[in-house]
Scaffold this motif. Structure first.
Motif, mmCIF file in Angstrom:
data_model
loop_
_atom_site.group_PDB
_atom_site.id
_atom_site.type_symbol
_atom_site.label_atom_id
_atom_site.label_comp_id
_atom_site.label_asym_id
_atom_site.label_seq_id
_atom_site.Cartn_x
_atom_site.Cartn_y
_atom_site.Cartn_z
ATOM 1 N N ARG A 151 6.593 -15.324 -0.514
ATOM 2 C CA ARG A 151 5.915 -14.396 0.389
ATOM 3 C C ARG A 151 5.719 -13.033 -0.280
ATOM 4 N N THR A 152 6.724 -12.595 -1.021
ATOM 5 C CA THR A 152 6.630 -11.320 -1.732
ATOM 6 C C THR A 152 5.499 -11.339 -2.749
ATOM 7 N N ALA A 153 5.412 -12.401 -3.530
ATOM 8 C CA ALA A 153 4.349 -12.512 -4.529
ATOM 9 C C ALA A 153 2.976 -12.517 -3.870
ATOM 10 N N GLN A 154 2.868 -13.211 -2.739
ATOM 11 C CA GLN A 154 1.595 -13.288 -2.014
ATOM 12 C C GLN A 154 1.169 -11.912 -1.526
ATOM 13 N N LEU A 155 2.101 -11.148 -0.975
ATOM 14 C CA LEU A 155 1.772 -9.838 -0.420
ATOM 15 C C LEU A 155 1.497 -8.809 -1.509
ATOM 16 N N LEU A 156 2.215 -8.882 -2.609
ATOM 17 C CA LEU A 156 1.925 -7.976 -3.724
ATOM 18 C C LEU A 156 0.511 -8.186 -4.226
ATOM 19 N N GLU A 157 0.084 -9.433 -4.267
ATOM 20 C CA GLU A 157 -1.279 -9.746 -4.691
ATOM 21 C C GLU A 157 -2.287 -9.266 -3.654
ATOM 22 N N GLN A 158 -2.013 -9.562 -2.382
ATOM 23 C CA GLN A 158 -2.942 -9.208 -1.303
ATOM 24 C C GLN A 158 -3.168 -7.708 -1.203
ATOM 25 N N PHE A 159 -2.119 -6.929 -1.466
ATOM 26 C CA PHE A 159 -2.201 -5.482 -1.295
ATOM 27 C C PHE A 159 -2.374 -4.740 -2.622
ATOM 28 N N ASP A 160 -2.737 -5.472 -3.672
ATOM 29 C CA ASP A 160 -3.032 -4.878 -4.967
ATOM 30 C C ASP A 160 -1.866 -4.028 -5.484
ATOM 31 N N LEU A 161 -0.666 -4.611 -5.417
ATOM 32 C CA LEU A 161 0.534 -3.898 -5.853
ATOM 33 C C LEU A 161 1.276 -4.631 -6.971
ATOM 34 N N VAL A 162 0.632 -5.599 -7.585
ATOM 35 C CA VAL A 162 1.303 -6.403 -8.610
ATOM 36 C C VAL A 162 1.758 -5.530 -9.776
ATOM 37 N N GLU A 163 0.875 -4.675 -10.275
ATOM 38 C CA GLU A 163 1.226 -3.845 -11.426
ATOM 39 C C GLU A 163 2.318 -2.842 -11.105
ATOM 40 N N ALA A 164 2.380 -2.411 -9.840
ATOM 41 C CA ALA A 164 3.373 -1.407 -9.441
ATOM 42 C C ALA A 164 4.645 -2.037 -8.880
ATOM 43 N N ALA A 165 4.720 -3.355 -8.857
ATOM 44 C CA ALA A 165 5.828 -4.034 -8.171
ATOM 45 C C ALA A 165 7.194 -3.658 -8.713
ATOM 46 N N GLY A 166 7.302 -3.411 -10.027
ATOM 47 C CA GLY A 166 8.602 -3.101 -10.627
ATOM 48 C C GLY A 166 8.905 -1.621 -10.711
ATOM 49 N N LYS A 167 7.990 -0.783 -10.192
ATOM 50 C CA LYS A 167 8.209 0.661 -10.254
ATOM 51 C C LYS A 167 8.890 1.160 -8.985
ATOM 52 N N ALA A 208 9.585 2.949 -5.615
ATOM 53 C CA ALA A 208 8.640 3.342 -4.574
ATOM 54 C C ALA A 208 8.449 4.853 -4.522
ATOM 55 N N SER A 209 9.432 5.601 -5.028
ATOM 56 C CA SER A 209 9.324 7.062 -5.035
ATOM 57 C C SER A 209 8.186 7.546 -5.923
ATOM 58 N N THR A 210 7.706 6.690 -6.842
ATOM 59 C CA THR A 210 6.616 7.081 -7.733
ATOM 60 C C THR A 210 5.251 6.702 -7.183
ATOM 61 N N TYR A 211 5.196 6.022 -6.035
ATOM 62 C CA TYR A 211 3.930 5.548 -5.479
ATOM 63 C C TYR A 211 3.126 6.703 -4.882
ATOM 64 N N SER A 212 1.806 6.575 -4.944
ATOM 65 C CA SER A 212 0.932 7.520 -4.250
ATOM 66 C C SER A 212 1.009 7.265 -2.745
ATOM 67 N N GLY A 213 0.399 8.188 -1.975
ATOM 68 C CA GLY A 213 0.425 8.017 -0.516
ATOM 69 C C GLY A 213 -0.238 6.721 -0.079
ATOM 70 N N GLY A 214 -1.389 6.400 -0.699
ATOM 71 C CA GLY A 214 -2.076 5.164 -0.342
ATOM 72 C C GLY A 214 -1.279 3.932 -0.697
#
Length: 316
Positions: free
Chosen positions: A117-133, A135-141
């Protein structure tokens, strides 16, 4: 509650002592649609969401969500819904993948199902590249996308989005809009509260306007706009003769002689537009250009909620 209803609310009341927050509201939300609740700060939007999502108790009324009574079956309601609030629930100490796996554990998914489920959602929400970073480094979007992805881990049938795009830049807002459309296309019901009127206009199948704890208007965006005076059709003509002929035919029209144009009152409906065109055709009056102008949701909101000086609604 019918089989097509995701949310059915009758006579919902909430008060704190003498202070009445919700004063007997009725709401009906069809499955697989976006229902938007509009209101100024303090109108009762967030209180409504908290009651429907079992976070606080109502003072009165009957509320059913996803077929379950909120008062007597709160666990069944919680199992069927997801909630994304104004402020992100993302854990900054974890990375994107870890946040999603944490939610999988809370939803009692097996390790294998959780990873899937995690892999599916990371793909769906375009977060695959940021998955290992972190969350404090994420942009607001990115944070809002991760927050919504966390809400979806348990595959909820009804999702409450309480002002989900507050503070986002225009690009991130539009990305969230597209995600909402995709969720609804997949059969999910969205209950949206927002202070962005263009957001409600863009996404909502139906809108309710809440003012001082009461629903003061409800309908599709177009139905609500047609209730507000000021709608008109603008006709522009190639020559003064056509303008003069149309003025004689259409008694209530106001003219702009310099622009060779007429402004004809209209509710913007297809029927009224057809009637106008038929009148012009019957008299063989040639129109060079026709445009329809209807009030927008800003006009709707201010008409139904009163003094604009007391409101804090963003319309950009």
């Amino acid at each position: 509650m019918t089989i097509d209803q995701a949310i059915a609310v009758t006579g919902l009341r909430k008060s704190y002592g003498e202070h009445v927050v919700l004063d007997g509201i009725d709401l009906n939300v069809q499955r697989g649609t976006v229902f938007s609740l509009l209101g100024a700060n303090g109108a009762g939007k967030t209180t409504t969401v908290k009651i429907l999502s079992t976070l606080i108790n109502a003072s009165g009324g009957t509320i059913r969500v996803a077929g379950h009574d909120v008062a007597t079956e709160p666990d069944a309601v919680r199992a069927a819904i997801g909630v994304t609030g104004q402020f992100s629930a993302v854990d900054n100490l974890l990375n994107g993948r870890e946040n999603l796996m944490m939610m999988a554990d809370l939803n009692h998914l097996s390790r294998a199902d959780g990873r899937r489920r995690t892999a599916q959602l990371l793909e769906q929400f375009d977060l695959v590249e940021a998955a290992g970073k972190p969350a404090s480094t994420y942009s607001g979007g990115m944070r809002r996308r991760l927050d919504l992805a966390m809400t979806l881990v348990g595959s909820p049938r009804v999702i409450f989005l309480d002002e989900p795009t507050t503070g986002l830049d225009p690009r991130s807002r539009r990305e969230m809009w597209q995600i909402v459309r995709e969720l609804v296309a997949g059969g999910v019901t969205i209950f949206l509260t927002t202070q962005y009127l263009d957001e409600a206009d863009e996404l909502a199948d139906r809108i309710a306007v809440l003012d001082h704890g009461k629903v003061v208007a409800e309908g599709t965006p177009e139905e609500l706009k047609r209730q507000i005076p000021g709608g008109h059709v603008r006709l522009r003509f190639a020559d003064p003769r056509g303008l003069d002929s149309a003025k004689r035919l259409l008694g209530q029209a106001t003219d702009d002689t310099d622009a060779l144009a007429l402004r004809v009152p209209s509710d913007g409906s297809l029927r009224s537009l057809k009637t106008l065109i038929d009148q012009l055709d019957d008299q063989a009056i040639e129109v060079d250009e026709l445009s329809v102008h209807t009030p927008d949701l800003d006009d709707v909101f201010l008409a139904f909620t009163g003094d604009p000086a007391k409101e804090k609604v963003t319309t950009r």
